[in-house]
Motif scaffolding. Structure first.
Motif, mmCIF file in Angstrom:
data_model
loop_
_atom_site.group_PDB
_atom_site.id
_atom_site.type_symbol
_atom_site.label_atom_id
_atom_site.label_comp_id
_atom_site.label_asym_id
_atom_site.label_seq_id
_atom_site.Cartn_x
_atom_site.Cartn_y
_atom_site.Cartn_z
ATOM 1 N N ASN B 20 5.345 5.547 9.284
ATOM 2 C CA ASN B 20 5.718 5.867 7.700
ATOM 3 C C ASN B 20 6.202 7.475 7.892
ATOM 4 O O ASN B 20 5.901 8.013 6.726
ATOM 5 C CB ASN B 20 4.634 5.593 6.742
ATOM 6 N N HIS B 342 -9.262 -1.154 -5.830
ATOM 7 C CA HIS B 342 -9.568 -2.213 -4.961
ATOM 8 C C HIS B 342 -9.244 -1.372 -3.572
ATOM 9 O O HIS B 342 -8.437 -0.953 -3.387
ATOM 10 C CB HIS B 342 -8.704 -3.323 -5.226
ATOM 11 N N ALA B 344 -8.097 -2.890 -1.245
ATOM 12 C CA ALA B 344 -6.843 -3.079 -0.420
ATOM 13 C C ALA B 344 -5.734 -2.000 -1.130
ATOM 14 O O ALA B 344 -4.782 -1.456 -0.390
ATOM 15 C CB ALA B 344 -6.131 -4.294 -0.981
ATOM 16 N N ASP B 345 -5.955 -1.498 -2.380
ATOM 17 C CA ASP B 345 -5.160 -0.435 -2.909
ATOM 18 C C ASP B 345 -5.254 0.860 -1.977
ATOM 19 O O ASP B 345 -4.196 1.474 -1.728
ATOM 20 C CB ASP B 345 -5.447 -0.082 -4.198
ATOM 21 N N PHE B 348 -3.485 0.380 1.139
ATOM 22 C CA PHE B 348 -1.988 0.632 1.043
ATOM 23 C C PHE B 348 -1.482 1.952 1.043
ATOM 24 O O PHE B 348 -0.781 2.484 1.612
ATOM 25 C CB PHE B 348 -1.557 -0.132 -0.087
ATOM 26 N N LEU B 349 -2.253 2.641 0.205
ATOM 27 C CA LEU B 349 -1.860 4.090 -0.142
ATOM 28 C C LEU B 349 -2.072 5.023 1.221
ATOM 29 O O LEU B 349 -1.335 6.097 1.227
ATOM 30 C CB LEU B 349 -2.394 4.707 -1.537
ATOM 31 N N ASP B 351 -2.112 4.038 4.056
ATOM 32 C CA ASP B 351 -1.092 3.616 5.318
ATOM 33 C C ASP B 351 0.218 4.222 5.142
ATOM 34 O O ASP B 351 0.865 4.946 6.112
ATOM 35 C CB ASP B 351 -0.785 2.049 4.974
ATOM 36 N N LYS B 352 0.557 4.478 3.800
ATOM 37 C CA LYS B 352 1.831 5.024 3.374
ATOM 38 C C LYS B 352 2.026 6.678 3.980
ATOM 39 O O LYS B 352 2.668 7.256 3.954
ATOM 40 C CB LYS B 352 2.107 5.113 1.996
ATOM 41 N N GLN B 353 0.595 7.263 4.097
ATOM 42 C CA GLN B 353 0.215 8.590 4.520
ATOM 43 C C GLN B 353 -0.125 8.617 6.059
ATOM 44 O O GLN B 353 -0.222 9.651 6.449
ATOM 45 C CB GLN B 353 -0.714 9.117 3.776
ATOM 46 N N THR B 359 -9.497 -2.537 5.660
ATOM 47 C CA THR B 359 -9.906 -2.661 4.247
ATOM 48 C C THR B 359 -10.068 -4.222 4.230
ATOM 49 O O THR B 359 -9.609 -5.073 4.861
ATOM 50 C CB THR B 359 -9.097 -2.337 3.037
ATOM 51 N N GLY B 360 -11.238 -4.812 3.458
ATOM 52 C CA GLY B 360 -11.569 -6.312 3.291
ATOM 53 C C GLY B 360 -13.019 -6.621 3.423
ATOM 54 O O GLY B 360 -13.996 -5.671 3.194
ATOM 55 N N LYS B 399 -5.605 11.810 -2.710
ATOM 56 C CA LYS B 399 -4.176 11.517 -3.371
ATOM 57 C C LYS B 399 -4.368 9.820 -3.674
ATOM 58 O O LYS B 399 -3.629 9.647 -4.969
ATOM 59 C CB LYS B 399 -3.088 11.578 -2.179
ATOM 60 N N MET B 403 -3.194 8.725 -7.774
ATOM 61 C CA MET B 403 -2.006 7.623 -8.071
ATOM 62 C C MET B 403 -2.752 6.493 -8.620
ATOM 63 O O MET B 403 -2.080 5.682 -9.487
ATOM 64 C CB MET B 403 -1.529 7.271 -6.908
#
Lengths: 137, 405
Positions: B20, B342, B344-345, B348-349, B351-353, B359-360, B399, B403
């Motif tokens: 990313n 969560h 998962a959130d 995701f965030l 991973d974008k970084q 997670t899970g 971060k 968000m």
């Protein structure tokens, strides 16, 4: 509920140029979606993603499918809003005619909505299409 | 001596890529570790120079492949302090190893027998025993954990009974990082004449294993969590127990004599290894162990503990963050939840970084239920991670927090 339509979403996302803004938009959409009361988080409505849960309830009204969705993860909730924009309160014919792949491609959310991501989004799309086919028959 | 982490990182090609648009921060090592060039080279070399089937060819390459393959077995045997190299049985990974043992145990279990596992099991060391018990009428006893994620040792001793025929437990919890006192618990189980298996999937990655010192009957692990290839694993069993263990696959390689109506089995390890094995995988795993052994085990441990200590400290300073699993004796894993987010959130965030975490439910649904969490976010550390990456993790978490707020 007042959902943005698919064109509005495409326009909005196009305007946002870094990932932070884009995902903040998705998060805000997710927070704005009313979701479902806890009592409706039933096994029969559950669409299993690997990492988060999604619940989907549908009803038919005036030849249209009304969809009620919820997720325990807010980004998934936001992504569900994108799907709702395409499918909620639409006739089965509209649902089946809608080019969801092209729509997702236009949203350009990179790898977020690919089938390998375990967020249940593809499962929801499949399920709604199935519901549409079923109610057409 | 301190580890030269910069030099170590040089040897892992994948650590130099971007994800990313950001430099990769790989903190999912409890799921699988990356591979050093030495392992990649060993695989390439095997396929470019030496590929042949083992144990049966009447030609030069087959001899050489067999030598390398059996040398790999010796490397593993030495690494885990096996009594003899015939005790090292190749598998596809930890899950297969546990299944093989559970299926063998199931043939010998009867109603009234008890199998003991713990609340912190990975599904691989739970569903296996649960199903073995269902098939045989034996009962499954589950040793509870304490609130801090350590095993309740008192309960372990009180659940252990004269009916306990098998005990299986993780060396280190994949979801919490808890290190179990396996030597002490094994001794207690052996005093009741129970057989003991250790799920070493996480244990093997954090220092040299001594199966004789632990005193267990079986120890299973995967190569890919030890810098080796996927698809290769090891089931170690003591010779006395393995020599008449029910065979699990029949066919080529594992037999002594065959007629149309009957067959006799070969000697260990062949009798438990039917068919053409994962030759390249075994050689790759040995290369990983050779690579790892150039470092001092105490240095690796100190480095991993420094990473975890820093991560724990930063976690404690983060508003709304709760660490899941505080056992005094833990390693490698920071499992956590954030208020209002969560897992998962968070994943995701991050991973974008460019930050890779897991997670899970970590293949431990009953444990998550016991801890009353929907799952956790888990950062897991290893030899090539840096203190700077721990900082990046927390910049990323902060971060994500902002968000999601």
């Amino acid at each position: 509920m007042n959902l943005p339509n698919t064109d509005e979403i495409i326009d909005d996302l196009e305007f946002l140029d870094n990932w932070e803004q884009r995902y903040q938009y998705i998060i805000d959409l997710g927070k704005a979606l009313p979701g479902l009361p806890e009592s409706q988080h039933k096994e029969e409505y559950l669409v299993r993603g690997c990492q988060s849960n999604v619940w989907l309830i549908s009803e038919e009204k005036d030849d249209k499918l009304l969809l009620h969705v919820d997720s325990d993860a807010v980004i998934v909730q936001g992504l569900l809003t994108l799907v709702m924009a395409a499918y909620h309160d639409k006739t089965p014919e509209q649902i089946l005619a809608f080019d969801i792949d092209n729509y997702f491609a236009q949203l350009d959310l990179e790898n977020h909505i690919t089938p390998t991501r375990g967020n249940g989004l593809r499962a929801i799309v499949g399920k709604v299409q199935q519901l549409a086919k079923h109610s057409q028959a | 001596m301190n580890l030269n982490v910069a030099q170590i990182r040089e040897q892992f090609p994948i650590l130099h890529r971007e994800v990313n648009g950001k430099p990769l921060v790989y903190l999912d090592n409890a799921a699988t570790t990356q591979k050093p060039q030495a392992v990649i080279d060993a695989l390439t070399d095997y396929y470019t120079q030496c590929n042949a089937n083992v144990h049966r060819g009447a030609h030069y390459l087959s001899d050489e492949a067999t030598r390398r393959y059996e040398a790999a077995r010796k490397t593993v045997a030495d690494y885990i302090h096996a009594n003899r190299q015939e005790e090292v049985i190749w598998t596809s990974g930890t899950t297969e190893g546990i299944n093989r043992v559970a299926n063998g145990v199931a043939q010998r279990l009867k109603a009234g027998d008890e199998v003991l596992v713990t609340e912190m099991e990975h599904h691989a060391n739970l569903v296996t025993w649960q199903q073995a018990c269902k098939r045989s009428g034996a009962s499954l006893k589950v040793v509870p954990i304490n609130e801090d994620g350590s095993l309740n040792i008192e309960q372990f001793h009180s659940l252990l009974s004269d009916n306990t025929v098998f005990v299986s437990m993780p060396h280190i919890s994949n979801a919490l990082g808890t290190i179990n006192p396996v030597k002490e618990l094994t001794a207690a189980a052996k005093a009741k004449d129970a057989l003991v298996m250790i799920d070493g999937a996480q244990g093997v990655a954090h220092g040299a294993i001594d199966v004789q010192d632990i005193g267990c009957d079986f120890y299973a692990f995967s190569g890919h969590k030890l810098f080796g290839p996927t698809g290769i694993g090891v089931l170690w069993g003591s010779y006395e127990v393995l020599q008449d263990w029910p065979v699990w696959l029949v066919g080529g390689e594992m037999i002594a004599t065959v007629s149309y109506q009957d067959a006799t089995w070969g000697e260990l390890p062949n009798r438990l290894e039917a068919g053409t094995p994962n030759i390249a995988g075994a050689i790759g795993l040995a290369a990983a162990i050779d690579w790892l052994q150039q470092f001092d085990a105490a240095d690796i441990l100190a480095h991993e503990q420094a990473l975890l200590a820093k991560a724990t400290k930063l976690a404690e300073q983060t508003d709304g963050l709760t660490i899941v699993g505080h056992a005094d004796n833990k390693i490698g894993v920071l499992s956590f939840i954030l208020d209002g987010a969560h897992p998962a959130d968070i994943g995701f965030l991050l991973d974008k970084q460019g930050i890779a975490i897991r997670t899970g439910d970590h293949c431990a649904q009953p444990l998550m239920k016991r801890l009353k969490v929907p799952g956790t976010a888990r950062a897991s550390f290893t030899i090539y991670n840096t203190l700077d990456e721990v900082d990046k993790l927390f910049e990323g978490i902060n971060k994500a927090r902002l968000m999601l707020a």
